[in-house]
Write a protein that holds these residues in place. Sequence first.
Motif, PDB file in Angstrom:
ATOM      1  N   MET A 122       8.498  14.869  -4.026  1.00 33.91           N
ATOM      2  CA  MET A 122       9.908  14.489  -4.014  1.00 33.91           C
ATOM      3  C   MET A 122      10.308  13.901  -2.657  1.00 33.91           C
ATOM      4  O   MET A 122      11.077  12.929  -2.593  1.00 33.91           O
ATOM      5  CB  MET A 122      10.788  15.689  -4.361  1.00 33.91           C
ATOM      6  N   GLU A 123       9.778  14.446  -1.584  1.00 29.83           N
ATOM      7  CA  GLU A 123      10.103  13.933  -0.254  1.00 29.83           C
ATOM      8  C   GLU A 123       9.629  12.484  -0.093  1.00 29.83           C
ATOM      9  O   GLU A 123      10.335  11.653   0.485  1.00 29.83           O
ATOM     10  CB  GLU A 123       9.490  14.809   0.831  1.00 29.83           C
ATOM     11  N   ASP A 124       8.445  12.180  -0.621  1.00 25.21           N
ATOM     12  CA  ASP A 124       7.952  10.800  -0.579  1.00 25.21           C
ATOM     13  C   ASP A 124       8.886   9.866  -1.341  1.00 25.21           C
ATOM     14  O   ASP A 124       9.207   8.777  -0.870  1.00 25.21           O
ATOM     15  CB  ASP A 124       6.542  10.703  -1.163  1.00 25.21           C
ATOM     16  N   LEU A 125       9.335  10.299  -2.518  1.00 23.41           N
ATOM     17  CA  LEU A 125      10.240   9.476  -3.319  1.00 23.41           C
ATOM     18  C   LEU A 125      11.568   9.285  -2.578  1.00 23.41           C
ATOM     19  O   LEU A 125      12.130   8.192  -2.572  1.00 23.41           O
ATOM     20  CB  LEU A 125      10.474  10.106  -4.694  1.00 23.41           C
ATOM     21  N   MET A 126      12.055  10.338  -1.939  1.00 17.99           N
ATOM     22  CA  MET A 126      13.286  10.222  -1.159  1.00 17.99           C
ATOM     23  C   MET A 126      13.113   9.215  -0.022  1.00 17.99           C
ATOM     24  O   MET A 126      13.993   8.373   0.205  1.00 17.99           O
ATOM     25  CB  MET A 126      13.684  11.597  -0.610  1.00 17.99           C
TER      26      MET A 126
ATOM     27  N   PRO B 126       8.070  20.037 -12.573  1.00 17.11           N
ATOM     28  CA  PRO B 126       7.552  21.392 -12.326  1.00 17.11           C
ATOM     29  C   PRO B 126       7.616  22.247 -13.580  1.00 17.11           C
ATOM     30  O   PRO B 126       8.585  22.188 -14.328  1.00 17.11           O
ATOM     31  CB  PRO B 126       8.491  21.942 -11.250  1.00 17.11           C
ATOM     32  N   LYS B 127       6.584  23.029 -13.800  1.00 11.62           N
ATOM     33  CA  LYS B 127       6.529  23.909 -14.959  1.00 11.62           C
ATOM     34  C   LYS B 127       6.802  25.366 -14.582  1.00 11.62           C
ATOM     35  O   LYS B 127       7.065  26.190 -15.436  1.00 11.62           O
ATOM     36  CB  LYS B 127       5.170  23.798 -15.645  1.00 11.62           C
ATOM     37  N   HIS B 128       6.737  25.694 -13.288  1.00 14.11           N
ATOM     38  CA  HIS B 128       7.004  27.043 -12.795  1.00 14.11           C
ATOM     39  C   HIS B 128       7.432  26.955 -11.336  1.00 14.11           C
ATOM     40  O   HIS B 128       7.419  25.870 -10.745  1.00 14.11           O
ATOM     41  CB  HIS B 128       5.786  27.954 -12.965  1.00 14.11           C
ATOM     42  N   ASN B 129       7.815  28.071 -10.750  1.00 17.33           N
ATOM     43  CA  ASN B 129       8.373  28.086  -9.391  1.00 17.33           C
ATOM     44  C   ASN B 129       7.427  27.573  -8.312  1.00 17.33           C
ATOM     45  O   ASN B 129       7.880  27.049  -7.299  1.00 17.33           O
ATOM     46  CB  ASN B 129       8.841  29.492  -9.018  1.00 17.33           C
ATOM     47  N   ASN B 130       6.138  27.728  -8.475  1.00 19.27           N
ATOM     48  CA  ASN B 130       5.185  27.277  -7.469  1.00 19.27           C
ATOM     49  C   ASN B 130       4.739  25.824  -7.682  1.00 19.27           C
ATOM     50  O   ASN B 130       3.891  25.330  -6.966  1.00 19.27           O
ATOM     51  CB  ASN B 130       3.959  28.190  -7.439  1.00 19.27           C
ATOM     52  N   ASP B 131       5.307  25.182  -8.664  1.00 13.66           N
ATOM     53  CA  ASP B 131       4.987  23.799  -9.007  1.00 13.66           C
ATOM     54  C   ASP B 131       6.022  22.878  -8.351  1.00 13.66           C
ATOM     55  O   ASP B 131       7.059  23.337  -7.882  1.00 13.66           O
ATOM     56  CB  ASP B 131       5.028  23.652 -10.535  1.00 13.66           C
ATOM     57  N   GLU B 132       5.760  21.584  -8.294  1.00  8.15           N
ATOM     58  CA  GLU B 132       6.724  20.644  -7.733  1.00  8.15           C
ATOM     59  C   GLU B 132       6.621  19.298  -8.429  1.00  8.15           C
ATOM     60  O   GLU B 132       5.668  19.026  -9.148  1.00  8.15           O
ATOM     61  CB  GLU B 132       6.521  20.479  -6.231  1.00  8.15           C
ATOM     62  N   TYR B 133       7.645  18.475  -8.229  1.00  5.61           N
ATOM     63  CA  TYR B 133       7.622  17.127  -8.791  1.00  5.61           C
ATOM     64  C   TYR B 133       6.494  16.333  -8.147  1.00  5.61           C
ATOM     65  O   TYR B 133       6.242  16.443  -6.947  1.00  5.61           O
ATOM     66  CB  TYR B 133       8.948  16.406  -8.528  1.00  5.61           C
ATOM     67  N   ARG B 134       5.823  15.519  -8.964  1.00  6.77           N
ATOM     68  CA  ARG B 134       4.784  14.606  -8.482  1.00  6.77           C
ATOM     69  C   ARG B 134       4.956  13.281  -9.221  1.00  6.77           C
ATOM     70  O   ARG B 134       5.358  13.252 -10.384  1.00  6.77           O
ATOM     71  CB  ARG B 134       3.374  15.138  -8.771  1.00  6.77           C
ATOM     72  N   PHE B 135       4.630  12.214  -8.519  1.00  5.89           N
ATOM     73  CA  PHE B 135       4.747  10.873  -9.080  1.00  5.89           C
ATOM     74  C   PHE B 135       3.538  10.060  -8.651  1.00  5.89           C
ATOM     75  O   PHE B 135       3.038  10.238  -7.539  1.00  5.89           O
ATOM     76  CB  PHE B 135       6.023  10.190  -8.567  1.00  5.89           C
ATOM     77  N   VAL B 136       3.067   9.165  -9.520  1.00  2.00           N
ATOM     78  CA  VAL B 136       1.990   8.255  -9.135  1.00  2.00           C
ATOM     79  C   VAL B 136       2.643   7.168  -8.277  1.00  2.00           C
ATOM     80  O   VAL B 136       3.446   6.367  -8.774  1.00  2.00           O
ATOM     81  CB  VAL B 136       1.280   7.661 -10.366  1.00  2.00           C
TER      82      VAL B 136
ATOM     83  N   GLU C  99      17.011   7.472  -0.803  1.00  2.00           N
ATOM     84  CA  GLU C  99      18.059   8.185  -1.551  1.00  2.00           C
ATOM     85  C   GLU C  99      17.890   9.684  -1.360  1.00  2.00           C
ATOM     86  O   GLU C  99      16.808  10.159  -1.048  1.00  2.00           O
ATOM     87  CB  GLU C  99      17.989   7.844  -3.045  1.00  2.00           C
ATOM     88  N   SER C 100      18.961  10.417  -1.593  1.00  2.00           N
ATOM     89  CA  SER C 100      18.943  11.873  -1.455  1.00  2.00           C
ATOM     90  C   SER C 100      18.353  12.525  -2.701  1.00  2.00           C
ATOM     91  O   SER C 100      18.305  11.904  -3.772  1.00  2.00           O
ATOM     92  CB  SER C 100      20.366  12.396  -1.250  1.00  2.00           C
ATOM     93  N   ARG C 101      17.944  13.757  -2.559  1.00  2.00           N
ATOM     94  CA  ARG C 101      17.442  14.502  -3.716  1.00  2.00           C
ATOM     95  C   ARG C 101      18.503  14.590  -4.824  1.00  2.00           C
ATOM     96  O   ARG C 101      18.179  14.355  -5.988  1.00  2.00           O
ATOM     97  CB  ARG C 101      16.960  15.891  -3.292  1.00  2.00           C
ATOM     98  N   PRO C 102      19.788  14.905  -4.483  1.00  2.00           N
ATOM     99  CA  PRO C 102      20.788  14.945  -5.565  1.00  2.00           C
ATOM    100  C   PRO C 102      20.924  13.610  -6.300  1.00  2.00           C
ATOM    101  O   PRO C 102      21.088  13.583  -7.522  1.00  2.00           O
ATOM    102  CB  PRO C 102      22.088  15.321  -4.841  1.00  2.00           C
TER     103      PRO C 102
ATOM    104  N   THR D 281       0.857  -1.176   0.000  1.00  2.00           N
ATOM    105  CA  THR D 281       0.000   0.000   0.000  1.00  2.00           C
ATOM    106  C   THR D 281       0.894   1.227   0.000  1.00  2.00           C
ATOM    107  O   THR D 281       1.967   1.231   0.598  1.00  2.00           O
ATOM    108  CB  THR D 281      -0.918   0.025   1.235  1.00  2.00           C
ATOM    109  N   THR D 282       0.464   2.232  -0.673  1.00  2.00           N
ATOM    110  CA  THR D 282       1.242   3.461  -0.771  1.00  2.00           C
ATOM    111  C   THR D 282       0.309   4.618  -1.074  1.00  2.00           C
ATOM    112  O   THR D 282      -0.828   4.416  -1.491  1.00  2.00           O
ATOM    113  CB  THR D 282       2.336   3.326  -1.850  1.00  2.00           C
ATOM    114  N   LYS D 283       0.797   5.840  -0.851  1.00  2.00           N
ATOM    115  CA  LYS D 283       0.021   7.027  -1.207  1.00  2.00           C
ATOM    116  C   LYS D 283      -0.180   7.043  -2.718  1.00  2.00           C
ATOM    117  O   LYS D 283       0.661   6.565  -3.464  1.00  2.00           O
ATOM    118  CB  LYS D 283       0.779   8.290  -0.800  1.00  2.00           C
TER     119      LYS D 283
END
Length: 72
Positions: A9-13, A44-54, A18-21, A2-4
């Motif tokens: 990015m924090e979830d993926l880390m 992200p497409k702009h500064n207020n956007d962030e990475y997302r993953f299914v 692994e680290s963000r770098p 089960t997962t979100k």
Amino acid sequence: MTTKTWWNMEDLMNESNESRPWIMANMIKNKKVWQEIEGFSHKPKHNNDEYRFVGPHMQQYLIDNFKRLKEG
């Protein structure tokens, strides 16, 4: 397993331990890997956007490609 549904990015880390770098160098900026994950990833497409993953898809990708990702 089960997962979100959606990870940031924090979830993926946390899930990959692994680290963000490392993620940026070995997954996001790696053209071959990015082509494999872009169908369930959002850059992200702009500064207020962030990475997302299914989450379930990324989790399965990490499981299926563990050796290849870790061997660099």
